[in-house]
Scaffold this active site. Structure first.
Site, short mmCIF file in Angstrom:
data_model
loop_
_atom_site.label_atom_id
_atom_site.label_comp_id
_atom_site.label_asym_id
_atom_site.label_seq_id
_atom_site.Cartn_x
_atom_site.Cartn_y
_atom_site.Cartn_z
CG ASN A 1 -1.93 1.00 1.23
OD1 ASN A 1 -2.56 1.45 0.11
ND2 ASN A 1 -2.08 1.88 2.15
CE1 TYR B 1 3.35 4.82 8.55
CE2 TYR B 1 4.91 5.69 10.37
CZ TYR B 1 3.83 5.99 9.37
OH TYR B 1 3.30 7.22 9.09
CB ALA C 1 7.65 -3.84 20.33
#
Ligand code: UDP
Length: 305
Positions: free
Chosen positions: A65, A114, A256
């Site tokens: 994406n 990310y 995390a």
């Protein structure tokens, strides 16, 4: 005009008067036809998946994406000669910074997929600027927060993972007690420090950059934050003051992938864009978020569309 596939976005967040196209950015032909039909000159690209934890467990979803669909969008733009681009990047491209506050020239070493997907796009943009004369600005947002001042538009995530909405909902008794992730960080009160920046302030930077994108091949990078760090406990206290309620809390282990402290030096945006932060303190930001969440218990109300 707005393009959104409404996977996470909300139709209700777009004013009825604004032309809206429900298509995916990965659908290059559809995007190209909208760009032509609407005679678009500049694209602002906000769409992405942004759950850090999920990006670790399902990186393919993020690369497909955040990177692939962005490449399709850029391909569609270049095919119809649209060459001005504003990109939502993130302070997560820096990873754990070796200096604070964070200027644009720090080394970028993301600590999760990310942040890596956003950095990958930044690098693609540099190459496209050199090769095809694309002009772009990449804004590295710090912690985007807050809502429209009149409380009419705000955050509506499913799942919700962000501190301010979760703290407000915990105060309202709509969710279980807030889990405070990590109280043993090397910070003054042991909780993480973040730089919360109001969405309206972020929008103003986008508009201010338009004039600087007219020269082909321009590539600009700006870190956008207020520059004021707030600890998680300070944010919780701000929610308590604004709401007049206690935020029920449960101390929990560190999450995390959380860096101890992230806050911006936005001198460059101030100098080059004349960018001025209106919502400079955490209370003014939480105040707008409170207005939205307390009056919209179901967000935009379209969850099961
Ligand atoms: N946080 C927390 N409990 C929560 C959600 C977030 O303690 O339920 C903490 C999180 O560990 C981080 C800070 O709040 O230190 C900001 O997290 P958020 O997810 O809002 O934004 P991020 O900094 O990850 O972009």
């Amino acid at each position: 005009m707005v393009v959104d596939n409404l996977v996470y976005g909300h139709r209700g967040a777009v004013a009825p008067s604004v032309p809206f196209h429900e298509i995916s950015l990965g659908d290059e032909a559809a995007v190209r036809s909208v760009l032509e039909k609407e005679r678009i000159e500049l694209v602002m690209h906000f769409a992405a998946f942004c759950y850090v934890g999920e990006s670790v467990t399902d990186p393919l979803k993020y690369y497909l994406n955040n990177v692939s669909a962005t490449l399709q969008l850029l391909k569609a733009m270049l095919a119809v000669d649209v060459k001005q681009f504003v990109f939502s990047s993130t302070c997560a491209t820096f990873g754990v910074p070796d200096r604070l506050p964070m200027t644009e020239d720090l080394p970028q070493a993301p600590i999760n997929p990310y942040g890596q997907t956003k950095l990958d796009v930044e690098n693609v943009l540099k190459a496209l600027a050199r090769a095809y004369g694309l002009s772009f600005a990449a804004f590295r947002y710090f912690n985007a927060a807050g809502a429209a001042e009149d409380g009419s538009i705000g955050e509506d995530h499913d799942p919700e993972t962000h501190l301010i909405p979760l703290a407000i909902d915990a105060a309202l008794g709509r969710r279980p007690p807030l889990r405070l992730f990590g109280t043993d960080y090397p910070t003054p009160d042991g909780t993480c420090l973040r730089d919360y920046v109001h969405v309206d302030d972020l929008s103003r930077a986008h508009i201010a950059v338009f004039d600087r994108l007219t020269k082909p091949g321009t590539g600009l990078f700006y870190n956008l934050g207020t520059g004021t760090p707030n600890s998680n406990r300070e944010v919780i206290r701000a929610v308590e003051r604004i709401s007049g309620r206690k935020v029920p809390l449960a101390e929990a282990p560190r999450r995390a992938g959380d860096a101890p402290a992230l806050y911006a030096d936005s001198t460059l945006a101030r100098r080059e864009l004349g960018w001025k932060v209106k919502f400079g303190d955490i209370e003014s930001i939480v105040d707008t978020a409170w207005k939205w969440h307390s009056t919209h218990p179901k967000g935009f109300g379209d969850r099961n569309r």
